[in-house]
Design a protein around this motif. Structure first.
Motif, PDB file in Angstrom:
ATOM      1  N   LEU A  16      71.799 -20.856  10.577  1.00 39.40           N
ATOM      2  CA  LEU A  16      72.159 -19.443  10.478  1.00 39.40           C
ATOM      3  C   LEU A  16      73.351 -19.121  11.385  1.00 39.40           C
ATOM      4  CD1 LEU A  16      68.826 -17.416  10.322  1.00 39.40           C
ATOM      5  CD2 LEU A  16      70.692 -17.392   8.679  1.00 39.40           C
TER       6      LEU A  16
ATOM      7  N   GLY B 255      76.460 -20.372   9.909  1.00 41.20           N
ATOM      8  CA  GLY B 255      76.834 -19.485   8.806  1.00 41.20           C
ATOM      9  C   GLY B 255      77.464 -18.205   9.304  1.00 41.20           C
ATOM     10  N   LEU B 256      76.868 -17.625  10.361  1.00 45.05           N
ATOM     11  CA  LEU B 256      77.393 -16.364  10.894  1.00 45.05           C
ATOM     12  C   LEU B 256      78.790 -16.543  11.485  1.00 45.05           C
ATOM     13  CD1 LEU B 256      74.182 -14.959  12.628  1.00 45.05           C
ATOM     14  CD2 LEU B 256      75.395 -13.919  10.713  1.00 45.05           C
TER      15      LEU B 256
ATOM     16  N   SER C 151      80.912 -18.871  10.545  1.00 44.24           N
ATOM     17  CA  SER C 151      81.853 -19.519   9.623  1.00 44.24           C
ATOM     18  C   SER C 151      83.041 -18.648   9.169  1.00 44.24           C
ATOM     19  CB  SER C 151      81.112 -20.074   8.397  1.00 44.24           C
ATOM     20  OG  SER C 151      80.481 -19.041   7.686  1.00 44.24           O
ATOM     21  N   PRO C 152      82.881 -17.337   8.977  1.00 41.60           N
ATOM     22  CA  PRO C 152      84.078 -16.587   8.543  1.00 41.60           C
ATOM     23  C   PRO C 152      85.048 -16.301   9.695  1.00 41.60           C
ATOM     24  CG  PRO C 152      82.034 -15.363   8.058  1.00 41.60           C
ATOM     25  CD  PRO C 152      81.698 -16.464   9.003  1.00 41.60           C
ATOM     26  N   LEU C 153      84.575 -16.479  10.939  1.00 35.96           N
ATOM     27  CA  LEU C 153      85.368 -15.992  12.071  1.00 35.96           C
ATOM     28  C   LEU C 153      86.662 -16.774  12.287  1.00 35.96           C
ATOM     29  CD1 LEU C 153      82.570 -15.054  14.630  1.00 35.96           C
ATOM     30  CD2 LEU C 153      83.663 -13.662  12.882  1.00 35.96           C
TER      31      LEU C 153
ATOM     32  N   PHE D 127      80.038 -24.106   4.329  1.00 37.21           N
ATOM     33  CA  PHE D 127      80.156 -22.680   4.672  1.00 37.21           C
ATOM     34  C   PHE D 127      81.592 -22.188   4.446  1.00 37.21           C
ATOM     35  CE2 PHE D 127      76.111 -22.887   7.246  1.00 37.21           C
ATOM     36  CZ  PHE D 127      75.465 -21.899   6.536  1.00 37.21           C
TER      37      PHE D 127
ATOM     38  N   ALA E  80      81.908 -21.424   0.935  1.00 44.92           N
ATOM     39  CA  ALA E  80      81.265 -20.125   0.680  1.00 44.92           C
ATOM     40  C   ALA E  80      82.155 -18.973   1.138  1.00 44.92           C
ATOM     41  CB  ALA E  80      79.917 -20.068   1.383  1.00 44.92           C
ATOM     42  N   VAL E  81      82.881 -19.173   2.237  1.00 45.85           N
ATOM     43  CA  VAL E  81      83.819 -18.146   2.723  1.00 45.85           C
ATOM     44  C   VAL E  81      84.925 -17.947   1.686  1.00 45.85           C
ATOM     45  CG1 VAL E  81      85.590 -17.658   4.472  1.00 45.85           C
ATOM     46  CG2 VAL E  81      83.339 -18.461   5.182  1.00 45.85           C
TER      47      VAL E  81
ATOM     48  N   ASP F 295      83.623 -16.008  -1.241  1.00 40.22           N
ATOM     49  CA  ASP F 295      83.108 -14.667  -0.948  1.00 40.22           C
ATOM     50  C   ASP F 295      84.212 -13.629  -1.186  1.00 40.22           C
ATOM     51  OD1 ASP F 295      82.342 -12.278   0.644  1.00 40.22           O
ATOM     52  OD2 ASP F 295      80.668 -13.531   1.264  1.00 40.22           O
TER      53      ASP F 295
ATOM     54  N   PHE G 234      88.928  -7.034  10.926  1.00 32.56           N
ATOM     55  CA  PHE G 234      89.793  -8.222  10.941  1.00 32.56           C
ATOM     56  C   PHE G 234      90.948  -8.052   9.966  1.00 32.56           C
ATOM     57  CE2 PHE G 234      85.975 -10.586  12.573  1.00 32.56           C
ATOM     58  CZ  PHE G 234      86.563 -11.081  13.716  1.00 32.56           C
TER      59      PHE G 234
ATOM     60  N   PHE H 263      73.836  -7.494  11.265  1.00 33.49           N
ATOM     61  CA  PHE H 263      74.854  -8.508  11.594  1.00 33.49           C
ATOM     62  C   PHE H 263      74.745  -9.726  10.666  1.00 33.49           C
ATOM     63  CE2 PHE H 263      71.209  -9.604  14.192  1.00 33.49           C
ATOM     64  CZ  PHE H 263      71.169 -10.988  14.133  1.00 33.49           C
ATOM     65  N   PHE H 264      73.582  -9.880  10.015  1.00 32.48           N
ATOM     66  CA  PHE H 264      73.428 -10.993   9.067  1.00 32.48           C
ATOM     67  C   PHE H 264      74.303 -10.811   7.824  1.00 32.48           C
ATOM     68  CE2 PHE H 264      69.314 -11.958  11.221  1.00 32.48           C
ATOM     69  CZ  PHE H 264      69.592 -13.275  11.514  1.00 32.48           C
TER      70      PHE H 264
ATOM     71  N   LEU I  68      77.248 -10.601   7.856  1.00 26.68           N
ATOM     72  CA  LEU I  68      78.406 -11.454   8.116  1.00 26.68           C
ATOM     73  C   LEU I  68      78.335 -12.774   7.343  1.00 26.68           C
ATOM     74  CD1 LEU I  68      80.797 -11.132  10.137  1.00 26.68           C
ATOM     75  CD2 LEU I  68      79.478 -12.434  11.779  1.00 26.68           C
ATOM     76  N   LEU I  69      77.128 -13.236   7.036  1.00 22.50           N
ATOM     77  CA  LEU I  69      76.972 -14.523   6.354  1.00 22.50           C
ATOM     78  C   LEU I  69      77.732 -14.546   5.033  1.00 22.50           C
ATOM     79  CD1 LEU I  69      73.135 -15.207   6.736  1.00 22.50           C
ATOM     80  CD2 LEU I  69      74.953 -16.685   7.582  1.00 22.50           C
ATOM     81  N   PRO I  70      78.509 -15.614   4.798  1.00 17.51           N
ATOM     82  CA  PRO I  70      79.163 -15.686   3.489  1.00 17.51           C
ATOM     83  C   PRO I  70      78.133 -15.869   2.386  1.00 17.51           C
ATOM     84  CG  PRO I  70      79.517 -17.715   4.735  1.00 17.51           C
ATOM     85  CD  PRO I  70      78.813 -16.767   5.651  1.00 17.51           C
ATOM     86  N   TYR I  71      78.454 -15.435   1.214  1.00 17.18           N
ATOM     87  CA  TYR I  71      77.634 -15.523   0.009  1.00 17.18           C
ATOM     88  C   TYR I  71      76.416 -14.610   0.066  1.00 17.18           C
ATOM     89  CZ  TYR I  71      74.843 -17.234  -3.871  1.00 17.18           C
ATOM     90  OH  TYR I  71      74.093 -17.301  -5.007  1.00 17.18           O
TER      91      TYR I  71
END
Lengths: 336, 227
Positions: free
Chosen positions: A18, A21-22, A24-26, A149, A152-153, A156, B63, B126-127, B129-132
């Motif tokens: 998790l 995953g959290l 990963s976009p950063l 991930f 997935a980014v 998305d 961002f 905040f979850f 934020l997870l992609p998909y």
């Protein structure tokens, strides 16, 4: 006692996944916002799409056609491909004279700097890479997870526009290293293995308007979403193995690939006949026995699916502005 | 069942989590527990943190507008405060609707605490934020929070489900109407606050038009693009 210990381990593992995953976009978001120093040591001539666009056209591209290879989620760096991938690209390159093949693009970062480059967890990735070289593959799953991930980014709709802009820049850098001149209109082909398929389609969002050249994409077990980048793809050839369950993930996980949404970018491309699915035979997602390397069993049976795949890819590359047909291909119907 | 103990920071946090967890489990006792006066700070803290969490989950907007790290942190705090304000407004709207339609005599301040507690599921925002999975999680949390609001209304107003549904839906609709009519100056102030806190013009309001914006800024008109 043992059960509780296993449950605790699973819990910790889940939390770590998790967390990955959290975070990963950063990387790409921070890059776009200017938080990271990614561009500081970047050569001026090989910049972002903006730099490419504003550059004056001074000459002709060195080759008549360009191919960019985007590796799968097991990739560690642009300059580190699996030996079967290298052999595959060598064979393809030998059969397409006059075509430049770019094979040093790392599609899972904004700066083409691999996981073992200047990064916070560089030592960890280097350690995993060393293990991988010794054929100890358990920890390689961390690389797969990290890059999964990133796929997935890319897919998305919130992060994809920024991530794909970054990878478009990385691909452009690769093209320029091989002498591609922006604005020359020279066609190019993106070959994406596994998650590289999504990265290729995502990057096409920007490569289309920047290069104004025909883009065709070849995917090998490609996992793709219904990305807006399909609008800029002249034709997509999707090679899939009969024993490859991974390539079907995109079809299952992304609603835009379901038949119930006929106006999604994927379904529009299908309806326009811009997607060809090619069955490569009973191959798996990973090698040996996958898209690149013959398994012992296949050798014993005298099955050469990989060679046939190369022949077909060469045929496609040699016809960058046409739609190539094969006798046993499957032209998907709209909504399939 | 729920002991309100705010004597030390540790006990405050413990009580806050117990109440939030109770609200997430849609436990009516959790909403009953915040009825007495003196629980305001606990509820304020939950709503504030839910606001901060939501901004983290939706941080792609910050961002995308290239907000600097310090300003990013300030924007998180601002959204926490704006979340508190939004509880006052939504509760006022629901309270007004309940008074008009069902002639309830529950004081506004009484409803305020329960309605605030219904924001507890958004602590997990905040979850997003997870992609998909993030978009799905966002919707699930909204529904979860709405269900918590229904429980809150049932507890504090003594409503049955359909009454709670009518009040919350009409209450939400009234806020939307106010946003585009009488509330326009307040919306403008909110935007101004967000802009000065972020330190940049928040031209990208949602990721929906991001591709067009990036192409316009960096390809069609590179001088306005990323430097």
């Amino acid at each position: 006692m043992i059960f509780s210990f296993i449950m605790q381990l699973l819990g910790i593992g889940l939390i770590l996944i998790l967390l990955m995953g959290l975070l990963s976009p950063l990387e790409s978001m921070g890059w776009w916002a200017g938080w990271s120093d990614v561009d500081k040591d970047k050569p001026k001539v090989a910049g972002t799409p903006k730099d490419q666009e504003t550059q004056e056209i001074t000459g002709q591209s060195e080759a008549g056609h360009y191919v960019v290879y985007l590796s799968g989620i097991g990739a560690i760096a642009g300059d580190f491909l699996e030996k079967e991938e290298i052999a595959f690209l060598d064979k393809v390159e030998a059969c397409v004279p006059g075509t430049a093949v770019v094979r040093d693009v790392f599609p899972y970062a904004m700066n083409n700097k691999g996981l073992t480059g200047h990064r916070t967890f560089r030592s960890l990735w280097q350690w995993i890479k060393d293990l991988k070289l010794k054929n100890k593959l358990l920890m390689s799953n961390l690389i797969n997870l990290r890059n999964l991930f990133q796929v997935a980014v890319s897919a998305d709709r919130r992060y994809g526009p920024i991530y794909n802009y970054g990878t478009a820049g990385v691909i452009l850098d690769g093209l320029r290293r091989k002498g591609y001149v922006v604005g020359s209109g020279i066609p190019f082909t993106l070959i994406g293995y596994s998650g590289g398929g999504q990265i290729a389609v995502g990057a096409a969002t920007y490569l289309g308007p920047i290069l104004k050249a025909p883009i065709q994409i070849i995917t090998l077990g490609g996992v793709m979403a219904d990305d807006p980048g399909f609008a800029n793809v002249r034709h997509l050839y999707q090679f899939h193995g009969e024993k490859d369950p991974v390539q079907a993930l995109g079809k299952v996980c992304y609603a835009g690939r379901w038949p119930i949404l006929p106006h999604s970018p994927w379904n529009i491309a299908l309806a326009e006949g811009r997607i060809t699915v090619i069955d490569v035979g009973p191959t798996t997602h990973n090698d040996p026995g996958g898209y690149f390397l013959q398994s012992e069993e296949q050798k014993a049976k005298g099955e050469h699916y990989q060679d046939r795949t190369i022949d077909r890819i060469v045929e496609i590359i040699n016809h960058p502005t046409e739609v190539v047909s094969f006798s046993d291909e499957k032209q998907l119907a709209a909504g399939a | 069942m729920y002991t309100i103990d705010t004597t030390t920071i540790f006990h405050f946090l413990q009580t806050m989590w117990a109440l939030a967890w109770g609200a997430m489990r849609l436990d009516p006792a959790a909403f009953k527990a915040v009825e007495p006066a003196g629980t305001g700070l606990l509820i304020t803290a939950i709503v504030f943190l839910a606001g901060v969490s939501e901004t983290i989950g939706q941080s792609v907007v910050l961002f995308a507008n290239r907000v600097k790290p310090g300003r990013f942190a300030l924007s998180l705090l601002l959204n926490g405060i704006l979340f508190i304000v939004s509880v006052f407004i939504l509760t006022g709207s629901i309270w007004g609707i309940a008074k008009v339609l069902f002639h309830t005599d529950v004081p506004y301040i009484g409803l305020l605490r329960e309605a605030g507690l219904s924001y507890a599921p958004l602590l997990f925002s905040f979850f997003v934020l997870l992609p998909y999975m993030g978009i799905f999680i966002n919707r699930a949390l909204s529904v979860w929070s709405f269900l918590a609001l229904l429980v809150a209304l049932k507890v504090v107003m003594g409503f049955v489900l359909w009454q709670a549904l009518i009040c919350s839906i009409f209450g939400w609709a009234l806020v939307q109407v106010l946003k585009y009519t009488l509330g326009r100056p307040f919306v403008a102030i909110e935007r101004w606050l967000r802009r000065i806190t972020a330190g940049v013009n928040l031209a990208v309001e949602s990721p929906d038009k991001l591709i067009e914006t990036i192409i316009e800024q960096t390809i069609d008109n590179p001088k306005g693009g990323k430097s």
